[in-house]
Design a protein around this motif. Sequence first.
Motif, mmCIF file in Angstrom:
data_model
loop_
_atom_site.group_PDB
_atom_site.id
_atom_site.type_symbol
_atom_site.label_atom_id
_atom_site.label_comp_id
_atom_site.label_asym_id
_atom_site.label_seq_id
_atom_site.Cartn_x
_atom_site.Cartn_y
_atom_site.Cartn_z
ATOM 1 N N ALA A 62 0.832 -1.208 0.000
ATOM 2 C CA ALA A 62 0.000 0.000 0.000
ATOM 3 C C ALA A 62 0.863 1.253 0.000
ATOM 4 O O ALA A 62 0.503 2.275 -0.603
ATOM 5 N N ILE A 63 2.008 1.217 0.671
ATOM 6 C CA ILE A 63 2.933 2.354 0.652
ATOM 7 C C ILE A 63 3.393 2.628 -0.773
ATOM 8 O O ILE A 63 3.367 3.780 -1.252
ATOM 9 N N VAL A 64 3.806 1.578 -1.475
ATOM 10 C CA VAL A 64 4.315 1.742 -2.843
ATOM 11 C C VAL A 64 3.213 2.258 -3.766
ATOM 12 O O VAL A 64 3.402 3.224 -4.518
ATOM 13 N N ALA A 65 2.032 1.638 -3.717
ATOM 14 C CA ALA A 65 0.944 2.009 -4.626
ATOM 15 C C ALA A 65 0.478 3.442 -4.394
ATOM 16 O O ALA A 65 0.326 4.231 -5.339
ATOM 17 N N TRP A 70 0.226 9.210 -5.848
ATOM 18 C CA TRP A 70 0.401 10.566 -5.324
ATOM 19 C C TRP A 70 1.337 11.386 -6.220
ATOM 20 O O TRP A 70 1.036 12.535 -6.571
ATOM 21 N N LEU A 71 2.464 10.814 -6.600
ATOM 22 C CA LEU A 71 3.461 11.561 -7.356
ATOM 23 C C LEU A 71 3.374 11.323 -8.859
ATOM 24 O O LEU A 71 4.159 11.906 -9.604
ATOM 25 N N GLY A 72 2.440 10.483 -9.296
ATOM 26 C CA GLY A 72 2.325 10.216 -10.715
ATOM 27 C C GLY A 72 1.664 11.360 -11.463
ATOM 28 O O GLY A 72 1.224 12.361 -10.882
ATOM 29 N N GLN A 73 1.584 11.211 -12.779
ATOM 30 C CA GLN A 73 1.007 12.232 -13.638
ATOM 31 C C GLN A 73 -0.323 11.763 -14.194
ATOM 32 O O GLN A 73 -0.536 10.577 -14.409
ATOM 33 N N GLY A 74 -1.212 12.721 -14.437
ATOM 34 C CA GLY A 74 -2.480 12.417 -15.075
ATOM 35 C C GLY A 74 -3.628 12.159 -14.133
ATOM 36 O O GLY A 74 -4.780 12.197 -14.559
ATOM 37 N N ALA A 75 -3.373 11.884 -12.853
ATOM 38 C CA ALA A 75 -4.460 11.622 -11.907
ATOM 39 C C ALA A 75 -5.110 12.935 -11.481
ATOM 40 O O ALA A 75 -4.427 13.951 -11.344
ATOM 41 N N ARG A 84 -2.050 10.775 -1.291
ATOM 42 C CA ARG A 84 -1.067 11.348 -0.373
ATOM 43 C C ARG A 84 -1.419 11.018 1.077
ATOM 44 O O ARG A 84 -0.550 10.624 1.872
ATOM 45 N N GLY A 85 -2.685 11.178 1.434
ATOM 46 C CA GLY A 85 -3.096 10.840 2.795
ATOM 47 C C GLY A 85 -2.901 9.359 3.110
ATOM 48 O O GLY A 85 -2.454 9.000 4.202
ATOM 49 N N LEU A 86 -3.228 8.495 2.137
ATOM 50 C CA LEU A 86 -3.041 7.064 2.342
ATOM 51 C C LEU A 86 -1.566 6.720 2.470
ATOM 52 O O LEU A 86 -1.182 5.882 3.302
ATOM 53 N N ALA A 87 -0.710 7.358 1.660
ATOM 54 C CA ALA A 87 0.731 7.092 1.744
ATOM 55 C C ALA A 87 1.281 7.479 3.110
ATOM 56 O O ALA A 87 2.033 6.713 3.734
ATOM 57 N N LEU A 88 0.919 8.652 3.591
ATOM 58 C CA LEU A 88 1.415 9.091 4.901
ATOM 59 C C LEU A 88 0.902 8.184 6.015
ATOM 60 O O LEU A 88 1.635 7.881 6.973
#
Length: 251
Positions: A62-65, A70-75, A84-88
């Motif tokens: 889940a961290i990787v996804a 979060w940092l990808g393009q097009g979303a 971003r919230g899920l990553a943190l």
Amino acid sequence: MSRGFRGAAWVCIVLSAASSMLISYAGLAGLARLVGYTTVDLPLSPVAIDASALLPIAIDVAIVASTLVWLGQGAPAQTRNYARGLALATISTSVLANAGYHGLTGGGPAGSWWLASIVGSIPPASLAALVHLGALLVRANPATLAEVEPAHQVPEQPHQDPEPAHQDPAEGAPASPEPGDEPGDDLVTSEDLAEKVASVIAAAERAGLRPPGRSVLARQLDVSEHEVRQALARLRQERTGQLALTPAAGR
């Protein structure tokens, strides 16, 4: 960054991230066993799985996804904010879980549980940082930008120039139209943004790729297409001024 340095960076990122994930896996699986996770039989199947092995997979994957989204393009912005919230949240969970497990079971002969907790928190934090670095490295690659831009958006045609017939000299209101811009398109774009746009286009041309269009430039530079259009207009005006100052060949 040259292709050789980029390849070496990717090798280091993959090796370090894989090592961090394995160490974090051991800590999270140990914590799951410590709190009572056991082997369970799958329904309607003779296969039995160790439930404690699923906890680190659920958290670290889940961290990787979430970091990649979060940092990808097009979303869309809403999707990126959620990612971003899920990553943190998942990063914090992994760090605290690893630190707690090693604090409860580690410490060595001296019983330094706090030292074991700090060491245990390093792998998940390192994994998150490396995934972040890899996403930024992909985002900074101009070669990935030109490939997603439709062909009909690449040429920047000077169709924005208003016709002089729009100006009415009979009106007494002080009008100060800006030639070469649409209504409301005053060139308020900073020179720094224009230089960034020119740098991205030049990098694509040096790589033998099609120059990116407005939408790709906006995503790459994290600005609006309106600002990109203004920056392109500034660059066209500067190029026109340079040509006007250069004497024509053969005259």
